[in-house]
Design a protein around this motif. Sequence first.
Motif, PDB file in Angstrom:
ATOM      1  N   LEU A 102       0.827  -1.212   0.000  1.00 43.29           N
ATOM      2  CA  LEU A 102       0.000   0.000   0.000  1.00 43.29           C
ATOM      3  C   LEU A 102       0.863   1.265   0.000  1.00 43.29           C
ATOM      4  CD1 LEU A 102      -2.893  -1.164   2.353  1.00 43.29           C
ATOM      5  CD2 LEU A 102      -2.878  -1.064  -0.157  1.00 43.29           C
ATOM      6  N   ARG A 103       2.032   1.218   0.647  1.00 38.65           N
ATOM      7  CA  ARG A 103       2.965   2.357   0.596  1.00 38.65           C
ATOM      8  C   ARG A 103       3.474   2.578  -0.824  1.00 38.65           C
ATOM      9  NH1 ARG A 103       5.010   0.292   5.380  1.00 38.65           N
ATOM     10  NH2 ARG A 103       6.744  -0.671   4.277  1.00 38.65           N
ATOM     11  N   ARG A 104       3.817   1.476  -1.499  1.00 35.06           N
ATOM     12  CA  ARG A 104       4.294   1.571  -2.885  1.00 35.06           C
ATOM     13  C   ARG A 104       3.219   2.185  -3.787  1.00 35.06           C
ATOM     14  NH1 ARG A 104       8.667  -1.163  -4.894  1.00 35.06           N
ATOM     15  NH2 ARG A 104       9.803  -2.369  -3.368  1.00 35.06           N
ATOM     16  N   LEU A 105       1.992   1.728  -3.596  1.00 31.57           N
ATOM     17  CA  LEU A 105       0.886   2.224  -4.407  1.00 31.57           C
ATOM     18  C   LEU A 105       0.649   3.715  -4.142  1.00 31.57           C
ATOM     19  CD1 LEU A 105      -1.317   1.587  -6.463  1.00 31.57           C
ATOM     20  CD2 LEU A 105      -2.800   0.940  -4.548  1.00 31.57           C
ATOM     21  N   ALA A 106       0.687   4.105  -2.878  1.00 29.46           N
ATOM     22  CA  ALA A 106       0.498   5.517  -2.528  1.00 29.46           C
ATOM     23  C   ALA A 106       1.603   6.375  -3.137  1.00 29.46           C
ATOM     24  CB  ALA A 106       0.467   5.684  -1.007  1.00 29.46           C
ATOM     25  N   ALA A 107       2.835   5.892  -3.082  1.00 36.92           N
ATOM     26  CA  ALA A 107       3.956   6.637  -3.668  1.00 36.92           C
ATOM     27  C   ALA A 107       3.779   6.783  -5.181  1.00 36.92           C
ATOM     28  CB  ALA A 107       5.276   5.946  -3.351  1.00 36.92           C
ATOM     29  N   LYS A 108       3.338   5.725  -5.836  1.00 34.66           N
ATOM     30  CA  LYS A 108       3.115   5.772  -7.285  1.00 34.66           C
ATOM     31  C   LYS A 108       2.037   6.791  -7.632  1.00 34.66           C
ATOM     32  CE  LYS A 108       1.638   2.923 -11.214  1.00 34.66           C
ATOM     33  NZ  LYS A 108       2.546   3.494 -12.170  1.00 34.66           N
ATOM     34  N   ARG A 109       1.017   6.882  -6.801  1.00 33.92           N
ATOM     35  CA  ARG A 109      -0.100   7.799  -7.048  1.00 33.92           C
ATOM     36  C   ARG A 109       0.165   9.209  -6.522  1.00 33.92           C
ATOM     37  NH1 ARG A 109      -5.047   3.757  -5.315  1.00 33.92           N
ATOM     38  NH2 ARG A 109      -5.030   2.528  -7.223  1.00 33.92           N
ATOM     39  N   GLY A 110       1.285   9.408  -5.852  1.00 33.33           N
ATOM     40  CA  GLY A 110       1.591  10.721  -5.294  1.00 33.33           C
ATOM     41  C   GLY A 110       0.782  11.040  -4.047  1.00 33.33           C
ATOM     42  N   GLU A 111       0.357  10.002  -3.351  1.00 33.00           N
ATOM     43  CA  GLU A 111      -0.441  10.179  -2.136  1.00 33.00           C
ATOM     44  C   GLU A 111       0.461  10.183  -0.909  1.00 33.00           C
ATOM     45  OE1 GLU A 111      -4.394   7.750  -3.694  1.00 33.00           O
ATOM     46  OE2 GLU A 111      -3.054   6.810  -2.250  1.00 33.00           O
ATOM     47  N   VAL A 112      -0.039  10.819   0.136  1.00 30.58           N
ATOM     48  CA  VAL A 112       0.643  10.847   1.419  1.00 30.58           C
ATOM     49  C   VAL A 112      -0.271  10.154   2.417  1.00 30.58           C
ATOM     50  CG1 VAL A 112       1.535  12.357   3.233  1.00 30.58           C
ATOM     51  CG2 VAL A 112       1.770  13.026   0.850  1.00 30.58           C
ATOM     52  N   ALA A 113       0.297   9.346   3.307  1.00 33.04           N
ATOM     53  CA  ALA A 113      -0.505   8.648   4.312  1.00 33.04           C
ATOM     54  C   ALA A 113      -0.475   9.422   5.624  1.00 33.04           C
ATOM     55  CB  ALA A 113       0.030   7.242   4.534  1.00 33.04           C
ATOM     56  N   ALA A 114      -1.639   9.574   6.218  1.00 28.35           N
ATOM     57  CA  ALA A 114      -1.751  10.208   7.529  1.00 28.35           C
ATOM     58  C   ALA A 114      -2.289   9.184   8.508  1.00 28.35           C
ATOM     59  CB  ALA A 114      -2.690  11.405   7.461  1.00 28.35           C
ATOM     60  N   HIS A 115      -1.613   9.044   9.640  1.00 28.76           N
ATOM     61  CA  HIS A 115      -2.064   8.144  10.695  1.00 28.76           C
ATOM     62  C   HIS A 115      -2.669   9.016  11.781  1.00 28.76           C
ATOM     63  CE1 HIS A 115       0.019   4.823   8.755  1.00 28.76           C
ATOM     64  NE2 HIS A 115       1.002   5.670   8.546  1.00 28.76           N
ATOM     65  N   VAL A 116      -3.943   8.780  12.073  1.00 32.68           N
ATOM     66  CA  VAL A 116      -4.674   9.625  13.008  1.00 32.68           C
ATOM     67  C   VAL A 116      -5.190   8.779  14.165  1.00 32.68           C
ATOM     68  CG1 VAL A 116      -6.651  11.178  13.287  1.00 32.68           C
ATOM     69  CG2 VAL A 116      -5.393  11.121  11.122  1.00 32.68           C
ATOM     70  N   ALA A 117      -4.831   9.196  15.370  1.00 31.81           N
ATOM     71  CA  ALA A 117      -5.346   8.551  16.574  1.00 31.81           C
ATOM     72  C   ALA A 117      -6.351   9.513  17.207  1.00 31.81           C
ATOM     73  CB  ALA A 117      -4.221   8.241  17.556  1.00 31.81           C
ATOM     74  N   SER A 118      -7.493   8.981  17.596  1.00 27.92           N
ATOM     75  CA  SER A 118      -8.521   9.794  18.236  1.00 27.92           C
ATOM     76  C   SER A 118      -9.092   9.044  19.427  1.00 27.92           C
ATOM     77  CB  SER A 118      -9.640  10.132  17.243  1.00 27.92           C
ATOM     78  OG  SER A 118     -10.252   8.952  16.758  1.00 27.92           O
ATOM     79  N   ALA A 119      -9.676   9.793  20.359  1.00 31.53           N
ATOM     80  CA  ALA A 119     -10.234   9.175  21.560  1.00 31.53           C
ATOM     81  C   ALA A 119     -11.492   8.379  21.234  1.00 31.53           C
ATOM     82  CB  ALA A 119     -10.532  10.236  22.610  1.00 31.53           C
ATOM     83  N   VAL A 120     -12.237   8.825  20.235  1.00 31.10           N
ATOM     84  CA  VAL A 120     -13.461   8.142  19.790  1.00 31.10           C
ATOM     85  C   VAL A 120     -13.379   7.987  18.273  1.00 31.10           C
ATOM     86  CG1 VAL A 120     -14.906   8.990  21.692  1.00 31.10           C
ATOM     87  CG2 VAL A 120     -14.721  10.324  19.596  1.00 31.10           C
ATOM     88  N   PRO A 121     -14.123   7.036  17.711  1.00 33.09           N
ATOM     89  CA  PRO A 121     -14.081   6.860  16.257  1.00 33.09           C
ATOM     90  C   PRO A 121     -14.531   8.136  15.530  1.00 33.09           C
ATOM     91  CG  PRO A 121     -15.217   5.019  17.302  1.00 33.09           C
ATOM     92  CD  PRO A 121     -14.997   6.052  18.358  1.00 33.09           C
ATOM     93  N   LEU A 122     -13.829   8.471  14.450  1.00 39.24           N
ATOM     94  CA  LEU A 122     -14.208   9.620  13.637  1.00 39.24           C
ATOM     95  C   LEU A 122     -15.366   9.237  12.727  1.00 39.24           C
ATOM     96  CD1 LEU A 122     -10.736  10.987  12.451  1.00 39.24           C
ATOM     97  CD2 LEU A 122     -12.128  11.797  14.358  1.00 39.24           C
ATOM     98  N   THR A 123     -16.292  10.167  12.518  1.00 35.97           N
ATOM     99  CA  THR A 123     -17.363   9.928  11.555  1.00 35.97           C
ATOM    100  C   THR A 123     -16.777  10.059  10.157  1.00 35.97           C
ATOM    101  OG1 THR A 123     -17.993  12.255  11.415  1.00 35.97           O
ATOM    102  CG2 THR A 123     -19.074  10.923  13.139  1.00 35.97           C
ATOM    103  N   LYS A 124     -17.503   9.605   9.168  1.00 42.61           N
ATOM    104  CA  LYS A 124     -17.059   9.719   7.773  1.00 42.61           C
ATOM    105  C   LYS A 124     -16.851  11.193   7.425  1.00 42.61           C
ATOM    106  CE  LYS A 124     -17.046   8.196   3.279  1.00 42.61           C
ATOM    107  NZ  LYS A 124     -15.825   8.767   2.761  1.00 42.61           N
ATOM    108  N   ALA A 125     -17.764  12.052   7.862  1.00 39.72           N
ATOM    109  CA  ALA A 125     -17.656  13.486   7.573  1.00 39.72           C
ATOM    110  C   ALA A 125     -16.401  14.082   8.215  1.00 39.72           C
ATOM    111  CB  ALA A 125     -18.901  14.219   8.061  1.00 39.72           C
ATOM    112  N   GLN A 126     -16.108  13.685   9.461  1.00 39.94           N
ATOM    113  CA  GLN A 126     -14.912  14.188  10.139  1.00 39.94           C
ATOM    114  C   GLN A 126     -13.647  13.722   9.433  1.00 39.94           C
ATOM    115  OE1 GLN A 126     -15.889  12.531  13.982  1.00 39.94           O
ATOM    116  NE2 GLN A 126     -16.330  14.565  14.849  1.00 39.94           N
ATOM    117  N   ALA A 127     -13.594  12.442   9.040  1.00 39.27           N
ATOM    118  CA  ALA A 127     -12.424  11.904   8.344  1.00 39.27           C
ATOM    119  C   ALA A 127     -12.236  12.596   6.994  1.00 39.27           C
ATOM    120  CB  ALA A 127     -12.559  10.396   8.167  1.00 39.27           C
ATOM    121  N   ASP A 128     -13.340  12.832   6.273  1.00 39.78           N
ATOM    122  CA  ASP A 128     -13.253  13.515   4.980  1.00 39.78           C
ATOM    123  C   ASP A 128     -12.773  14.951   5.146  1.00 39.78           C
ATOM    124  OD1 ASP A 128     -14.106  11.213   3.750  1.00 39.78           O
ATOM    125  OD2 ASP A 128     -16.183  11.884   3.475  1.00 39.78           O
TER     126      ASP A 128
END
Length: 184
Positions: A102-128
């Motif tokens: 998945l890192r290789r694929l992200a690099a090929k697509r020019g994407e950056v990965a963000a790792h997010v830790a939260s106290a409660v699950p994020l909603t789809k709207a919050q993640a977007d």
Amino acid sequence: MPSETIGVIADRYAAALFDLAETQGSLDRVAADLAALKAMLKESADFRRLIDSPVLSRGDQGKAIAALSASAGFGPLTANFLGLAANNRRLFVLPAIIDAFLRRLAAKRGEVAAHVASAVPLTKAQADSLAATLKTAFGSTVTVETVVDPSLLGGLVVKVGSRMVDSSLKTKLQHLKLAMKGVG
């Protein structure tokens, strides 16, 4: 096995799978299969025991992984790859292989990965919304991988590459505690 060795094995297997998927024009399909597999690993302790068990024979692991591939509807390339990993006694490296692919694929697509830790699950709207904000900050598409860490109490810890933004309530309380020690 040392983690450096696991990383080398994972990179080698991920590179081979990536090259095959790219040649066959099935990068998206394999990526989707691997993302589903990653979710299965996260959710199932039995599956994690299956891939980590040195007691199970190659044949037993191969049969189990073939059944899993069929029931999950994985594409032929992913299914064959998993069979090869089982035959070579490399299923224990599967989580690292998935991450490396998945890192290789992200690099090929020019994407950056963000790792997010939260106290409660994020909603789809919050993640977007977070992904859109990070895209603006970093100038490229950002894939957001979230984990829940109840010890944070509130707020977020966001890691993108070597950068980290910690706006968690836990850290703010620790800073306040340190400041209070200095007063007395």
